[in-house]
Enzyme design. Structure first.
Site, PDB file in Angstrom:
ATOM      1  N   GLN A  39     -58.907 -71.351  61.230  1.00 53.95           N
ATOM      2  CA  GLN A  39     -58.113 -71.113  62.436  1.00 53.95           C
ATOM      3  C   GLN A  39     -57.844 -72.395  63.193  1.00 53.95           C
ATOM      4  O   GLN A  39     -56.792 -72.558  63.799  1.00 53.95           O
ATOM      5  CB  GLN A  39     -58.805 -70.099  63.342  1.00 53.95           C
ATOM      6  CG  GLN A  39     -58.686 -68.676  62.864  1.00 53.95           C
ATOM      7  CD  GLN A  39     -57.244 -68.246  62.669  1.00 53.95           C
ATOM      8  OE1 GLN A  39     -56.810 -68.056  61.538  1.00 53.95           O
ATOM      9  NE2 GLN A  39     -56.498 -68.105  63.725  1.00 53.95           N
ATOM     10  N   HIS A  67     -54.599 -74.228  62.518  1.00 53.39           N
ATOM     11  CA  HIS A  67     -53.322 -73.643  62.940  1.00 53.39           C
ATOM     12  C   HIS A  67     -52.585 -74.545  63.925  1.00 53.39           C
ATOM     13  O   HIS A  67     -51.371 -74.735  63.835  1.00 53.39           O
ATOM     14  CB  HIS A  67     -53.547 -72.277  63.590  1.00 53.39           C
ATOM     15  CG  HIS A  67     -53.287 -71.133  62.678  1.00 53.39           C
ATOM     16  ND1 HIS A  67     -52.051 -70.845  62.171  1.00 53.39           N
ATOM     17  CD2 HIS A  67     -54.114 -70.187  62.172  1.00 53.39           C
ATOM     18  CE1 HIS A  67     -52.124 -69.780  61.388  1.00 53.39           C
ATOM     19  NE2 HIS A  67     -53.374 -69.363  61.366  1.00 53.39           N
ATOM     20  N   GLU A 123     -58.592 -62.534  69.089  1.00 58.23           N
ATOM     21  CA  GLU A 123     -57.506 -62.148  68.180  1.00 58.23           C
ATOM     22  C   GLU A 123     -58.101 -61.743  66.829  1.00 58.23           C
ATOM     23  O   GLU A 123     -57.818 -60.674  66.291  1.00 58.23           O
ATOM     24  CB  GLU A 123     -56.553 -63.329  68.000  1.00 58.23           C
ATOM     25  CG  GLU A 123     -55.442 -63.065  66.991  1.00 58.23           C
ATOM     26  CD  GLU A 123     -54.656 -64.325  66.661  1.00 58.23           C
ATOM     27  OE1 GLU A 123     -53.554 -64.184  66.090  1.00 58.23           O
ATOM     28  OE2 GLU A 123     -55.137 -65.441  66.939  1.00 58.23           O
ATOM     29  N   HIS A 124     -58.937 -62.619  66.266  1.00 66.30           N
ATOM     30  CA  HIS A 124     -59.646 -62.348  65.010  1.00 66.30           C
ATOM     31  C   HIS A 124     -61.146 -62.341  65.291  1.00 66.30           C
ATOM     32  O   HIS A 124     -61.656 -63.227  65.972  1.00 66.30           O
ATOM     33  CB  HIS A 124     -59.354 -63.443  63.976  1.00 66.30           C
ATOM     34  CG  HIS A 124     -57.906 -63.678  63.714  1.00 66.30           C
ATOM     35  ND1 HIS A 124     -57.201 -64.716  64.311  1.00 66.30           N
ATOM     36  CD2 HIS A 124     -57.031 -63.022  62.916  1.00 66.30           C
ATOM     37  CE1 HIS A 124     -55.950 -64.685  63.877  1.00 66.30           C
ATOM     38  NE2 HIS A 124     -55.814 -63.675  63.043  1.00 66.30           N
ATOM     39  N   ASP A 150     -54.676 -62.700  56.917  1.00 61.47           N
ATOM     40  CA  ASP A 150     -53.474 -63.507  57.130  1.00 61.47           C
ATOM     41  C   ASP A 150     -52.471 -63.336  55.999  1.00 61.47           C
ATOM     42  O   ASP A 150     -51.266 -63.495  56.205  1.00 61.47           O
ATOM     43  CB  ASP A 150     -53.851 -64.992  57.231  1.00 61.47           C
ATOM     44  CG  ASP A 150     -54.126 -65.423  58.663  1.00 61.47           C
ATOM     45  OD1 ASP A 150     -53.950 -64.598  59.575  1.00 61.47           O
ATOM     46  OD2 ASP A 150     -54.530 -66.587  58.859  1.00 61.47           O
ATOM     47  N   HIS A 204     -34.612 -29.558  91.899  1.00 59.38           N
ATOM     48  CA  HIS A 204     -35.484 -29.270  90.760  1.00 59.38           C
ATOM     49  C   HIS A 204     -35.881 -27.789  90.766  1.00 59.38           C
ATOM     50  O   HIS A 204     -35.866 -27.125  89.719  1.00 59.38           O
ATOM     51  CB  HIS A 204     -36.756 -30.127  90.830  1.00 59.38           C
ATOM     52  CG  HIS A 204     -36.586 -31.536  90.348  1.00 59.38           C
ATOM     53  ND1 HIS A 204     -35.754 -32.425  90.968  1.00 59.38           N
ATOM     54  CD2 HIS A 204     -37.142 -32.194  89.288  1.00 59.38           C
ATOM     55  CE1 HIS A 204     -35.810 -33.597  90.327  1.00 59.38           C
ATOM     56  NE2 HIS A 204     -36.646 -33.470  89.297  1.00 59.38           N
TER      57      HIS A 204
END
Length: 434
Positions: free
Chosen positions: A256, A259, A323-324, A357, A416
């Protein structure tokens, strides 16, 4: 990586802060300028910003059939086979998310149900840059196709020669995308938001990107466009106990970290020995990476945290909302059952985050920056809407009519109430033969 031992709970918020990048004010001004330009000048503005940011002088952004054929021939056979296998697994996982409509009679004569409809026009953003993410093509196009979206527009930035990575074009080709545009960055998001002569306007925009693309997507929501989710730089949190292999853990953290320089990786553990072993493994493995410079910067934002027990670890992890999330523990069931906030969870010694991924089948477009507390990752439903239906019989309106009248009158909404009263009166007259 910064080592933190047994932090007190009142310090967790500070310890778990994400790295900050460019100032929000600076980013927003840039986005506003580009959006206004694209809204007013269309393709002329797209050309201007593509030349400025990508160094490519394009007047026609559409990828031609000839370019696709060249890309198909350019991709190696092993990579084609890998993409095909990943495609099959992703299709299998997302196909299983299709659900049937169920008709419910809430009260006698009152029938309600939901039906799913695809979002007609979607825009998919695929990052190029230092790492052309052809895998994201699979993750977004496959569920869009399964959902039945009528118009799928794929935008991806060109290089200085005006070309797109062959693997991106091949993945789009095997997934059946026909509208592929060589446009990236803020200008791509603006083009999808407003539409130009070459870029179709869409109803919802999907896909990851840098801090500018991410902020541009959020800005697009001001113009009646939906997005998959708010997002930030990629992140990973690993929980590992003393049963973990330090080399595996280090490799996951680095996967990661490479990235982007603003990525963040965190190890939470109950073993001080593991912290030292992982730190050494990171030092050894990082020197072998082609993206070493990027990974080193990300590691500076990252942490090795020692906690006393699994329960404390779980509280800290749910607060961070990664996230992960990788779990390597003798008591993995504890973490599986108690995780509340995570984009995607990877369990055991042989489940690296990179499996998700690419090829296990789950979607890798996930909430970051703590948004896993309230957002899901992309799935089949992301490309669909639920429409509710109801049908009420004569007996049904008689059964619930009085309830509706009382509630409408209590809210001061006489029209209504009248919509029900007139129907009940009509049925009463009908019953009396008048």
């Amino acid at each position: 990586m910064k080592k933190i031992y047994n932090p007190t709970q009142d310090s967790w918020e500070t310890i778990l802060q994400r790295p900050q990048s460019s100032s929000t004010e600076e980013i927003e001004e840039t986005i506003k300028t580009i959006f206004t330009d694209v809204q007013q000048k269309g393709d002329q503005a797209i050309t201007k910003y593509t030349r400025l940011f990508d160094g490519s002088n394009l007047n026609d952004y559409r990828v031609s059939q000839n370019e696709i054929e060249i890309a198909v021939n350019d991709v190696s056979e092993p990579l084609k086979k890998a993409i095909q296998l990943a495609k099959k697994n992703i299709e299998t996982f997302h196909q299983a998310q299709l659900t049937k409509s169920e008709v419910i009679e809430t009260q006698k004569g009152v029938v309600c149900w939901q039906e799913k409809r695809p979002i007609e026009k979607v825009g998919l953003y695929i990052p190029g840059g230092t790492a052309p993410l052809f895998s994201t093509v699979l993750m977004l196009v496959i569920p869009a196709k399964l959902a039945g979206c009528k118009e799928i527009v794929l935008c991806t930035p060109p290089n200085e020669q005006g070309k797109v990575a062959s693997a991106i074009l091949y993945a789009a080709h095997v997934c059946g995308v026909t509208t592929i545009l060589k446009v990236g960055g803020i200008q791509a998001i603006a083009g999808l938001t407003f539409g130009t002569k070459q870029i179709p306007r869409v109803y919802k925009i999907f896909g990851p990107g840098n801090v500018y693309v991410t902020a541009a997507k959020q800005y697009a929501t001001k113009f009646n466009v939906a997005i998959d989710m708010p997002a930030g730089p990629s992140e990973l949190l690993v929980f590992a106990d003393n049963t973990a292999d330090a080399s595996f853990v280090a490799s996951d953290l680095l996967s990661q970290a490479e990235h982007g320089s603003d990525s963040q990786v965190i190890l939470v553990t109950t073993s001080s020995k593991l912290i030292d072993l992982v730190e050494k493994e990171i030092e050894n493995q990082i020197n072998l990476l082609p993206r070493k410079a990027i990974a080193i910067k990300a590691i500076e934002n990252s942490k090795l945290i020692l906690v006393e027990n699994n329960k404390e670890a779980m509280h800290l992890i749910n607060l961070y909302a990664p996230e992960h999330f990788i779990v390597i523990s003798e008591d993995e069931d504890f973490f599986i059952h108690n995780i509340q906030n995570a984009g995607s969870v990877f369990i055991g010694h042989y489940t690296p985050e990179s499996a998700g991924d690419y090829a296990s089948g789950t979607n890798h477009t996930l909430p970051t920056n703590g948004y896993a507390k309230q957002y899901s990752g992309v799935n089949l439903d992301s490309f669909m809407k639920n429409i509710s239906f109801q049908k009420i019989s004569e007996g049904g309106i008689q059964n619930i009519g009085k309830t509706i009248e009382i509630m409408a009158e209590a809210e001061g909404l006489q029209a209504h109430k009248n919509a029900v009263t007139l129907r009940l009166r009509s049925l009463k007259l009908k019953a009396n033969g008048k």
